[in-house]
Structure formats: C-alpha cells, structure tokens
Scaffold this active site. Structure first.
Site, PDB file in Angstrom:
ATOM      1  N   SER A 152       0.863  -1.187   0.000  1.00  0.00           N
ATOM      2  CA  SER A 152       0.000   0.000   0.000  1.00  0.00           C
ATOM      3  C   SER A 152       0.890   1.224   0.000  1.00  0.00           C
ATOM      4  CB  SER A 152      -0.858   0.003   1.267  1.00  0.00           C
ATOM      5  OG  SER A 152      -1.390   1.294   1.504  1.00  0.00           O
ATOM      6  N   TYR A 165      -2.647  -1.083  10.316  1.00  0.00           N
ATOM      7  CA  TYR A 165      -2.558  -1.273   8.853  1.00  0.00           C
ATOM      8  C   TYR A 165      -1.233  -0.730   8.320  1.00  0.00           C
ATOM      9  CZ  TYR A 165      -4.039  -1.137   3.944  1.00  0.00           C
ATOM     10  OH  TYR A 165      -4.129  -1.319   2.579  1.00  0.00           O
TER      11      TYR A 165
HETATM   12  C1  BGC Z   1      -6.184   1.486   1.830  1.00  0.00           C
HETATM   13  C2  BGC Z   1      -7.353   2.317   1.361  1.00  0.00           C
HETATM   14  C3  BGC Z   1      -6.917   3.756   1.192  1.00  0.00           C
HETATM   15  C4  BGC Z   1      -5.673   3.849   0.358  1.00  0.00           C
HETATM   16  C5  BGC Z   1      -5.138   5.282   0.270  1.00  0.00           C
HETATM   17  C6  BGC Z   1      -5.043   1.658   0.870  1.00  0.00           C
HETATM   18  O1  BGC Z   1      -3.975   0.855   1.221  1.00  0.00           O
HETATM   19  O2  BGC Z   1      -6.571   0.124   1.925  1.00  0.00           O
HETATM   20  O3  BGC Z   1      -8.413   2.228   2.293  1.00  0.00           O
HETATM   21  O4  BGC Z   1      -7.959   4.507   0.572  1.00  0.00           O
HETATM   22  O5  BGC Z   1      -4.663   3.020   0.875  1.00  0.00           O
HETATM   23  O6  BGC Z   1      -5.091   5.920   1.513  1.00  0.00           O
END
Ligand code: BGC
Length: 266
Positions: A152, A165
């Site tokens: 991400s 996360y």
């Molecule tokens: C998340 C999303 C988020 C995006 C940008 C991703 O890794 O799962 O929920 O919108 O990152 O912030």
C-alpha cells in the site's frame, strides 16, 4: 509488447473481491491457470472461477485463512494437486480494522498484522519452497518463480487512525525486500505493488460522494484508481517482460505518494 502467461500457474490470495479478483481475472486473460483463494466469501470466488472457466481459461477457487499455517500449507498442496506447478504468487489478502491507537484493541491489532503481514510470510514461504523444488521451467519463464506482495502507499505514508494497517504494510515492504535479497540467486523474483486509493470495498466510504472530493485532494492525477490499474501491473510483474525487476515496489497511486499537500506550501 505481447504478454503471455501460458503454461504458468498463479495463486492469488484474497481473490474473492477487489484487487485480488481483478488480478486473478487479468492473469487468467493472459493465459495463466489461476487459483482464487478466499477466506469467508466462497460464492464470489467460485463465481469468478466459473466465469474464467466458461471463457476457456482454467481456474479453481480454494478456501483458506492466510494467517493460519495449516490452511496455507493445504492451499498450496491443493494448488499443486490441481495444476501440477506453481509459477506466480500474488500475496494480496489484506484488511483494515481502523481505530485511533488509544482505542485500538489488541485483537484488532493482531488481526491486521496476522492477515496482512504474517499471511504474506506464510504464503511466500510456501511458494519459495515450491519454486526451489521446481527450478526453472525451460520455455515457460526465465525465473523459477515470481512473488508479488500487495502492499500500500501506507508502507511509506503514515496514516493516523490506522496504525495497525500502516505497520503491517511497512512490514510487507521489508519482508519483500529482504526476501528478494535472500532468494534472487535462486532466480526467484520478488516484488511489491503499493496501490493508492483504488475503488474497492475496503475504502467504499472514502471513495463515494463528498468524501471522494476530499480524497481527490490527495491524488494529483485527479481520479480514484480502478482495479484494472493494479491488475495490469500484476500481469506485467508476473511476466518475463519485467524479468530484471527485482526487489522493487511499484507505486500505483495517481501520485498520492508525491505528497501533493506540499504544492504551493511548505
Ligand atoms: C487502503 C485504502 C486507502 C488507500 C489510500 C489503501 O492501502 O486500503 O483504504 O484509501 O490506501 O489511503
């Protein structure tokens, strides 16, 4: 450039929806036989497998929780039973359990780390063991195997209210790079993808209505991403077209990681 993944077998975790489903579809369209792993959502994974098979591809949906060692071992064994080989792993399963740190339960911390990080460790370990046994399949691919770790932008961008996360994705980056350093000489190619805001169920609230307008302030390119934006990159990273790409993270984020808040500021 024509990309073909004919004769290759790909396993995509978390393939019942979102980026995983898109990646599975795209890999199948490129000619790979695809295993669609799901955890709780059997029906959409099975429907997608049926759709791929009906279109002349080869696909199979297999359940399993990537955070459980026994499930992962069974998933990879069933993949080999069904298709005989494994060439590509897309370690994609991931989830969010959002809260500010002071309110975050240990359970929500552990769930996110277990699925997003430990799950990628368990799947990568199972895949590398198979790739090592298999070696390079002449005429199929220049590599003995390829792993694409779905990360991400939050492996880089801190994200208040999402500490579990962001920590998991920061971990995915170092898992990916360390593993790449460790297994490249066995001709196993490890890379990552760092998507930004892609229109999927995980961020529905942030990508609709007024929230979308706010979100777009963070995306210089001016649009929310589509699953296909990531799926196309998965196919490329899985193919020999990217054979010299090792230990890299491809940011697919419309420029989100360029810190657009700094335009005219700072
Ligand atoms: C998340 C999303 C988020 C995006 C940008 C991703 O890794 O799962 O929920 O919108 O990152 O912030």
């Amino acid at each position: 450039m024509q990309i073909s993944l004919q004769q290759q077998v790909a396993l995509v975790t978390g393939a019942s929806s979102g980026i995983g489903a898109g990646a599975a579809k795209a890999l199948a369209a490129a000619g790979a036989a695809v295993v669609l792993n799901y955890n709780s959502q059997a029906a959409p994974a099975e429907a997608l497998a049926a759709q791929i098979n009906a279109a002349g591809g080869q696909a199979l949906a297999i359940g399993g929780d990537v955070s459980k060692e026994a499930d992962v071992e069974r998933l990879f064994a069933q993949t080999l039973d069904a298709f005989g080989h494994l060439d590509i792993l897309v370690a994609n399963s991931g989830l969010q359990k959002d809260a500010n740190l002071v309110d975050m339960t240990l359970e929500d911390w552990n769930t996110v780390i277990s699925v997003n990080l430990t799950g990628q460790f368990l799947c990568a370990r199972a895949a590398v063991r198979i790739f090592n046994r298999q070696g390079i399949r002449e005429g199929v691919s220049r590599a003995a195997g390829k792993i694409i770790h779905m990360s991400s932008v939050h492996q880089l961008i801190p994200w208040a209210g999402h500490v579990n996360y962001a920590a998991s994705k920061g971990g995915v980056e170092m898992l990916m790079r360390t593993l790449a350093q460790e297994v490249s000489e066995q001709r196993i190619r490890i890379n990552g993808i760092a998507p930004g805001a892609i229109r999927t169920a995980i961020n529905r609230a942030a990508t609709e209505g007024a929230a979308e307008k706010e979100l777009l302030k963070l995306i210089p390119y001016g649009r929310v991403g589509d699953v296909e934006d990531v799926a196309n990159a998965v196919v490329w990273l899985a193919s020999d077209a990217s054979d010299y790409v090792v230990g890299s993270t491809l940011f697919i984020d419309g420029g989100m990681s360029l810190y657009p808040e700094f335009r005219g500021n700072g």
